[in-house]
Write a protein that holds these residues in place. Structure first.
Motif, mmCIF file in Angstrom:
data_model
loop_
_atom_site.group_PDB
_atom_site.id
_atom_site.type_symbol
_atom_site.label_atom_id
_atom_site.label_comp_id
_atom_site.label_asym_id
_atom_site.label_seq_id
_atom_site.Cartn_x
_atom_site.Cartn_y
_atom_site.Cartn_z
ATOM 1 N N SER A 1 4.303 -11.739 40.740
ATOM 2 C CA SER A 1 5.507 -12.553 40.896
ATOM 3 C C SER A 1 5.808 -12.691 42.381
ATOM 4 O O SER A 1 5.479 -11.819 43.183
ATOM 5 C CB SER A 1 6.688 -11.917 40.161
ATOM 6 N N TRP B 1 3.539 -18.012 37.889
ATOM 7 C CA TRP B 1 4.986 -17.927 38.081
ATOM 8 C C TRP B 1 5.503 -19.154 38.814
ATOM 9 O O TRP B 1 4.771 -19.792 39.561
ATOM 10 C CB TRP B 1 5.344 -16.705 38.907
ATOM 11 N N PHE C 1 7.835 -18.831 33.960
ATOM 12 C CA PHE C 1 6.381 -18.792 34.067
ATOM 13 C C PHE C 1 5.785 -19.688 32.994
ATOM 14 O O PHE C 1 6.442 -20.055 32.017
ATOM 15 C CB PHE C 1 5.837 -17.357 33.974
#
Length: 490
Positions: free
Chosen positions: A353, A405, A412
């Motif tokens: 992320s 992401w 996502f």
């Protein structure tokens, strides 16, 4: 007077044309059950700005739908027809008026002349915006031995507009590999072309550079790219890939590498930076990715097996090594984050992320090419706590993989074959405090007809923060030429 009558008759005909073709609800029977709709958009969470979630009844015997949507804060939307087809502008206004609230959907449907009203269901409007213009993806047919029609596309997520970035009919006989942008930024991307005029295409600083497809010193092509956040470096793997076919009915094809390594490419000097820590002789390194701060290089690694007999014994662990952006060199020690000898499974496609907190990855029984593995599921590693878990809130009984992401880390996307087991499609889910919501299928104008007729799989989707400006014709000319930049190995 005659003209007025003609105009009135013309107006009446228009009303009949656009509204008279579908019946209206009458003698409605109410039932305490949810409607069986396609796609299943019941109880999903969506962002403001997403295209209308049009849907049909799953049962083709239903001939007419009458759907009303009410916002819990304000606004109402209504449609009547073969399927729920919402006005785009009215849909967007309704979502904006109800951000952070819910839409309550009531479905009436007609079958064999009888109307049924189903239990109301919610669609949740997230307080978090998507912060992305659209997505990119490759669409590819299920062909294994020849390069049939395939292409790279972009899709505006606020409506249903899809445009081609490059189709291999512009470069006949070519296999167009996946498009990878730097943190959803369309100003910097890379993709690979295989075939007689193969090349690795790197777009940066407003220019396209076509690199030689293979470097003899490297031993292969530049595959599975991931950009460093500073934009100078891009990490790749180099793979000697082959495939075989299964006899078992639940599996069709197996893709594996007889050899693979990881390296870093310096776009300013056209230099391939090799290091023995990520290019071990008896190991297969693959699927690299930089951390959001650029200080770590993640990758997967497995002991090489005897192929093809021991293909199912190849299981990948998730590792990382430090990266020095000032020198372009990696560190002296490899850390194992998820060890295959502990979990007994294989890890692939790690995607951190952008806030650096999590790594989402795919777990399979063996190997790394997860799109042909029905058991492939999404998993989540919390880098702060070290805990890892299956993402049961989004997984299905079929393949999930090829996830990415968005830049605010609250959304996502991923591909799944849950719909029919044959073709991979794009799904979205929201994410907050380590948990995801029920995923929803990429909206289409008439989704049932679209997905039934589509004979292509969506491959390696990613977000894009704005429209990509390309000249497909000019790119095709460059690919057909023999002009290539030679890379050096360091």
């Amino acid at each position: 007077m005659r003209i007025r009558k003609i105009c009135s008759l013309y107006s009446l005909l228009l009303v009949i044309l656009f509204t008279g073709c579908h019946s209206q609800p009458e003698d409605v029977v109410q039932v305490n059950q949810l409607p069986d709709i396609y796609p299943d958009y019941t109880d999903v969470t969506i962002p403001v700005g997403i295209a209308p979630l049009n849907f049909s009844m799953s049962d083709d015997d239903f001939t007419t739908m009458d759907v009303t949507i009410k916002g819990t804060k304000s606004g109402t939307l209504h449609t009547n027809g073969d399927y729920a087809d919402f006005d785009i502008d009215e849909w967007h206004q309704l979502l904006e008026n109800n951000q952070g609230g819910d839409l309550l959907v009531t479905v009436c449907a007609e079958k064999n002349g009888n109307w049924t009203q189903y239990r109301e269901f919610p669609i949740h409007i997230s307080k978090y915006p998507l912060d992305e213009w659209g997505i990119t993806y490759r669409r590819i047919p299920p062909s294994y031995e020849i390069y049939s029609k395939m292409g790279l596309y972009q899709r505006d997520l606020s409506n249903f507009e899809e445009t081609a970035l490059l189709i291999n009919t512009q470069s006949p006989g070519m296999c167009i590999n996946c498009h990878t942008a730097n943190r959803t930024n369309p100003d910097q991307y890379v993709f690979h072309i295989r075939g007689a005029h193969g090349a690795t295409v790197i777009h940066r600083q407003g220019k396209d550079e076509l690199l030689k497809a293979k470097n003899d010193s490297l031993g292969g092509a530049m595959v599975y790219p991931y950009w460093h956040p500073n934009g100078r470096y891009c990490t790749f793997s180099t793979n000697n890939t082959t495939q075989m076919f299964h006899l078992a009915k639940n599996k069709r094809i197996e893709v594996y590498d007889t050899k693979s390594d990881v390296f870093v490419y310096d776009t300013e000097t056209h230099t391939i930076l090799k290091d023995t820590l990520v290019m071990k002789e008896l190991w297969a390194e693959n699927c690299p990715a930089f951390s959001p701060d650029g200080k770590w290089l993640y990758f997967i690694t497995a002991k090489r097996q005897l192929y093809p007999t021991d293909y199912d014994k190849e299981k990948y662990s998730l590792c990382r090594v430090a990266f020095d952006v000032n020198t372009g060199k990696i560190g002296q020690q490899v850390d194992t984050l998820i060890a295959t000898d502990r979990i007994g499974k294989s890890v692939t496609w790690p995607r951190p992320s952008y806030d650096g907190r999590y790594i989402m990855y795919t777990q399979t029984d063996y190997g790394y090419f997860s799109v042909w593995h029905p058991e492939a599921d999404l998993w989540l590693l919390d880098l702060q706590t070290g805990e890892t878990r299956p993402m049961t809130e989004v997984n299905s009984k079929r393949m999930e993989s090829l996830h990415n992401w968005n830049t605010n880390n609250h959304w996502f996307l991923f591909t799944s074959r849950r719909d029919n087991g044959l073709y991979s499609q794009v799904y979205f889910a929201s994410f907050e405090n380590g948990k995801a919501t029920k995923p929803f299928l990429l909206p289409q104008r008439d989704p049932k007809n679209y997905y039934r007729r589509l004979l292509y799989s969506f491959n390696t989707p990613d977000f894009s923060n704005r429209r990509i400006q390309t000249n497909a014709r000019e790119m095709g000319i460059q690919i057909e030429s023999d002009q290539r930049i030679t890379t050096t190995v360091k």
